[in-house]
Design an enzyme around this catalytic site. Structure first.
Site, PDB file in Angstrom:
ATOM      1  N   SER A 144       0.989  -1.293  -0.046  1.00 35.95           N
ATOM      2  CA  SER A 144      -0.050   0.059  -0.051  1.00 35.95           C
ATOM      3  C   SER A 144       0.923   1.245   0.170  1.00 35.95           C
ATOM      4  O   SER A 144       2.208   1.067   0.189  1.00 35.95           O
ATOM      5  CB  SER A 144      -0.696   0.011   1.173  1.00 35.95           C
ATOM      6  OG  SER A 144      -1.455   1.309   1.624  1.00 35.95           O
ATOM      7  N   TYR A 157      -3.001  -0.984   9.893  1.00 36.32           N
ATOM      8  CA  TYR A 157      -3.069  -1.247   8.479  1.00 36.32           C
ATOM      9  C   TYR A 157      -1.506  -0.705   8.071  1.00 36.32           C
ATOM     10  O   TYR A 157      -0.783  -1.856   7.240  1.00 36.32           O
ATOM     11  CB  TYR A 157      -3.956  -0.412   7.975  1.00 36.32           C
ATOM     12  CG  TYR A 157      -3.963  -0.459   6.359  1.00 36.32           C
ATOM     13  CD1 TYR A 157      -4.892  -1.587   5.887  1.00 36.32           C
ATOM     14  CD2 TYR A 157      -3.657   0.265   5.267  1.00 36.32           C
ATOM     15  CE1 TYR A 157      -5.044  -1.786   4.652  1.00 36.32           C
ATOM     16  CE2 TYR A 157      -3.618   0.065   4.150  1.00 36.32           C
ATOM     17  CZ  TYR A 157      -4.284  -1.043   3.701  1.00 36.32           C
ATOM     18  OH  TYR A 157      -4.410  -1.066   2.301  1.00 36.32           O
TER      19      TYR A 157
HETATM   20  P1  NAD Z   1     -11.702  -5.300  -1.434  1.00 37.78           P
HETATM   21  O1  NAD Z   1     -12.447  -4.997  -0.134  1.00 37.78           O
HETATM   22  O2  NAD Z   1     -12.226  -5.108  -2.870  1.00 37.78           O
HETATM   23  O3  NAD Z   1     -10.743  -6.618  -1.683  1.00 37.78           O
HETATM   24  C1  NAD Z   1     -10.663  -7.218  -0.587  1.00 37.78           C
HETATM   25  C2  NAD Z   1     -10.538  -8.717  -0.666  1.00 37.78           C
HETATM   26  O4  NAD Z   1      -9.924  -9.429   0.233  1.00 37.78           O
HETATM   27  C3  NAD Z   1     -11.862  -9.199  -0.754  1.00 37.78           C
HETATM   28  O5  NAD Z   1     -11.807 -10.039  -2.007  1.00 37.78           O
HETATM   29  C4  NAD Z   1     -12.104 -10.100   0.371  1.00 37.78           C
HETATM   30  O6  NAD Z   1     -13.066 -11.193   0.189  1.00 37.78           O
HETATM   31  C5  NAD Z   1     -10.775 -10.652   0.823  1.00 37.78           C
HETATM   32  N1  NAD Z   1     -10.619 -10.690   2.231  1.00 37.78           N
HETATM   33  C6  NAD Z   1     -10.579  -9.700   3.292  1.00 37.78           C
HETATM   34  N2  NAD Z   1     -10.500 -10.481   4.471  1.00 37.78           N
HETATM   35  C7  NAD Z   1     -10.427 -11.951   4.116  1.00 37.78           C
HETATM   36  C8  NAD Z   1     -10.273 -13.160   4.984  1.00 37.78           C
HETATM   37  N3  NAD Z   1     -10.214 -13.035   6.213  1.00 37.78           N
HETATM   38  N4  NAD Z   1     -10.328 -14.154   4.211  1.00 37.78           N
HETATM   39  C9  NAD Z   1     -10.434 -14.144   2.683  1.00 37.78           C
HETATM   40  N5  NAD Z   1     -10.472 -13.389   2.092  1.00 37.78           N
HETATM   41  C10 NAD Z   1     -10.515 -12.103   2.558  1.00 37.78           C
HETATM   42  O7  NAD Z   1     -10.640  -4.100  -1.525  1.00 37.78           O
HETATM   43  P2  NAD Z   1      -9.059  -3.926  -2.502  1.00 37.78           P
HETATM   44  O8  NAD Z   1      -8.863  -2.601  -2.369  1.00 37.78           O
HETATM   45  O9  NAD Z   1      -9.133  -4.536  -3.721  1.00 37.78           O
HETATM   46  O10 NAD Z   1      -8.141  -4.532  -1.543  1.00 37.78           O
HETATM   47  C11 NAD Z   1      -7.253  -5.591  -2.253  1.00 37.78           C
HETATM   48  C12 NAD Z   1      -5.879  -5.405  -1.410  1.00 37.78           C
HETATM   49  O11 NAD Z   1      -5.187  -4.049  -1.968  1.00 37.78           O
HETATM   50  C13 NAD Z   1      -5.851  -5.297   0.025  1.00 37.78           C
HETATM   51  O12 NAD Z   1      -4.510  -5.873   0.538  1.00 37.78           O
HETATM   52  C14 NAD Z   1      -5.698  -3.843   0.137  1.00 37.78           C
HETATM   53  O13 NAD Z   1      -5.131  -3.639   1.473  1.00 37.78           O
HETATM   54  C15 NAD Z   1      -4.777  -3.443  -1.013  1.00 37.78           C
HETATM   55  N6  NAD Z   1      -4.962  -2.024  -1.063  1.00 37.78           N
HETATM   56  C16 NAD Z   1      -5.954  -1.449  -1.712  1.00 37.78           C
HETATM   57  C17 NAD Z   1      -5.700   0.050  -1.938  1.00 37.78           C
HETATM   58  C18 NAD Z   1      -7.013   0.663  -2.537  1.00 37.78           C
HETATM   59  O14 NAD Z   1      -6.967   1.869  -2.705  1.00 37.78           O
HETATM   60  N7  NAD Z   1      -7.900   0.083  -2.858  1.00 37.78           N
HETATM   61  C19 NAD Z   1      -4.659   0.676  -1.716  1.00 37.78           C
HETATM   62  C20 NAD Z   1      -3.783  -0.203  -1.191  1.00 37.78           C
HETATM   63  C21 NAD Z   1      -3.605  -1.360  -0.967  1.00 37.78           C
END
Ligand code: NAD
Length: 254
Positions: A144, A157
Site C-alpha cells: 500500500s 494497517y
Molecule cells: P476489496 O475489499 O475489494 O477486496 C478485499 C478482498 O480481500 C476481498 O476479496 C475479500 O474477500 C478479501 N478478504 C478480506 N479478508 C479476508 C479473509 N479473512 N479471508 C479471505 N479473504 C479475505 O478491496 P481492495 O481495495 O481490492 O483490496 C485488495 C488489497 O489491496 C488489500 O490488501 C488492500 O489492503 C490493498 N490496497 C488497496 C488499496 C485501494 O486503494 N483500494 C490501496 C492500497 C492497498
C-alpha cells in the site's frame, strides 16, 4: 508476447473475488493462466469465477478465511488437487479498521495484522513446497502507500503493509536460489469496496487523493492487470525483492 504468456501456469489469488485481486486475476486469465480465487463470500467468489471463465480461464473458487492457517493450507492443497501445480501466488486479501491509534483494541490489531500480513506468510509457506517441486514460482504481495507513509487513521494497517515489504524482501532473498521471485506491489488510491468505505469515513479523502495524485484520477482494478502479468511471467525472472508502486505517481509527489 511469448515471455508474458502464462498458458499452462496456475495462479492462486487471495481476495480474488473483488477489487484489485479481481483486476490481477483478469490480467492473469487474459495471459492464459488457470486460476484459483479465494475469498470469504461464496456469492462473490462464484460471480468472479463466472466472469473469469468468460475470459477463457479454467477457474476454481474457494471459500476461505485466510486468517486461519488451516484455510491457507486448504486453498493451496485444493489448487494442487484441481490443477496439479501452483506457479503463481498472489497474496492480496486485505482489510482495514480506521480509528485513532489510542482507540484500537488488541482484537482490532490482530484482525488487521492477521488478514494483511500473517496470511501472506502462511499462504507463502503453504505454497513453497509446490513451487520448489516445480523448479520455480512467483509470489506477488500487495502492500500500500502505507507501506511507505504513515496514516493517523490507520495505524495497524500501516504496520501490516510496512511488514509486507520487509517480508517480501526476506522471502525474495531466501528463495532466489529456488528460482522463486517474490515482489510487492504498492497500490495508490484505487476505487474499490475498501476505499468506498474509507471515503465515507474520512472527510475530504476523495478530494485529497485527486489533488495529490499526478495522474489526476483514482486508480481502477484494471490498472493491475499488466503488473500482475509482468510479475507472474518469465518477463520478470531477474526481478525479485522489488517494491513497485502502482499509484499514478502518488508516491513520487512531494
Ligand atoms: P476489496 O475489499 O475489494 O477486496 C478485499 C478482498 O480481500 C476481498 O476479496 C475479500 O474477500 C478479501 N478478504 C478480506 N479478508 C479476508 C479473509 N479473512 N479471508 C479471505 N479473504 C479475505 O478491496 P481492495 O481495495 O481490492 O483490496 C485488495 C488489497 O489491496 C488489500 O490488501 C488492500 O489492503 C490493498 N490496497 C488497496 C488499496 C485501494 O486503494 N483500494 C490501496 C492500497 C492497498
Amino acid at each position: 508476447m511469448q515471455m508474458m504468456d502464462l498458458t499452462g501456469r496456475v495462479a492462486l489469488v487471495t481476495g480474488g473475488n473483488s477489487g484489485i485481486g479481481l483486476g490481477m486475476a483478469r490480467g492473469l486469465a487474459r495471459a492464459g493462466a488457470k486460476l484459483a480465487i479465494a475469498g470469504r463470500n461464496s456469492a462473490k467468489n462464484e460471480a468472479a469465477a463466472r466472469e473469469l471463465q468468460g475470459l477463457g480461464a479454467e477457474v476454481l473458487s474457494l471459500k476461505a478465511d485466510i486468517t486461519q492457517e488451516k484455510d491457507c493450507q486448504m486453498i493451496v492443497h485444493s489448487t494442487l488437487a484441481r490443477f496439479a501445480r501452483l506457479d503463481i501466488l498472489v497474496n492480496n486479501a486485505g482489510t482495514n479498521i480506521r480509528k485513532q491509534p489510542q482507540d484500537y483494541g488488541l482484537d482490532d490489531w490482530k484482525t488487521v495484522l492477521d488478514t494483511n500480513l500473517t496470511s501472506a506468510f502462511l499462504c507463502s509457506k503453504a505454497a513453497y513446497p509446490a513451487m520448489l517441486a516445480a523448479g520455480g514460482g512467483k509470489v506477488i504481495n500487495t502492500g500500500s502507500m502505507m507501506s511507505i507513509f504513515g496514516a493517523s487513521f490507520a495505524m495497524p494497517y500501516s504496520a501490516s503493509k510496512g511488514g509486507i515489504v520487509q517480508m517480501s524482501k526476506s522471502l525474495a532473498t531466501a528463495w532466489a536460489k529456488d528460482n522463486i521471485q517474490v515482489n510487492a506491489v504498492l497500490p495508490g488510491w484505487i476505487d474499490t469496496d475498501l476505499t468506498r468505505a474509507a471515503r465515507k469515513e474520512v472527510d475530504g479523502l476523495h478530494e485529497r487523493v485527486l489533488a495529490r495524485t499526478p495522474a489526476g484520477r483514482w486508480g481502477d482494478p484494471a490498472d493491475f492487470e499488466g503488473i500482475a502479468i509482468f510479475l507472474a511471467s518469465s518477463a520478470s525472472d531477474f526481478v525479485t525483492g522489488a517494491v513497485i508502486p502502482v499509484d499514478g505517481g502518488f508516491s513520487s509527489q512531494a
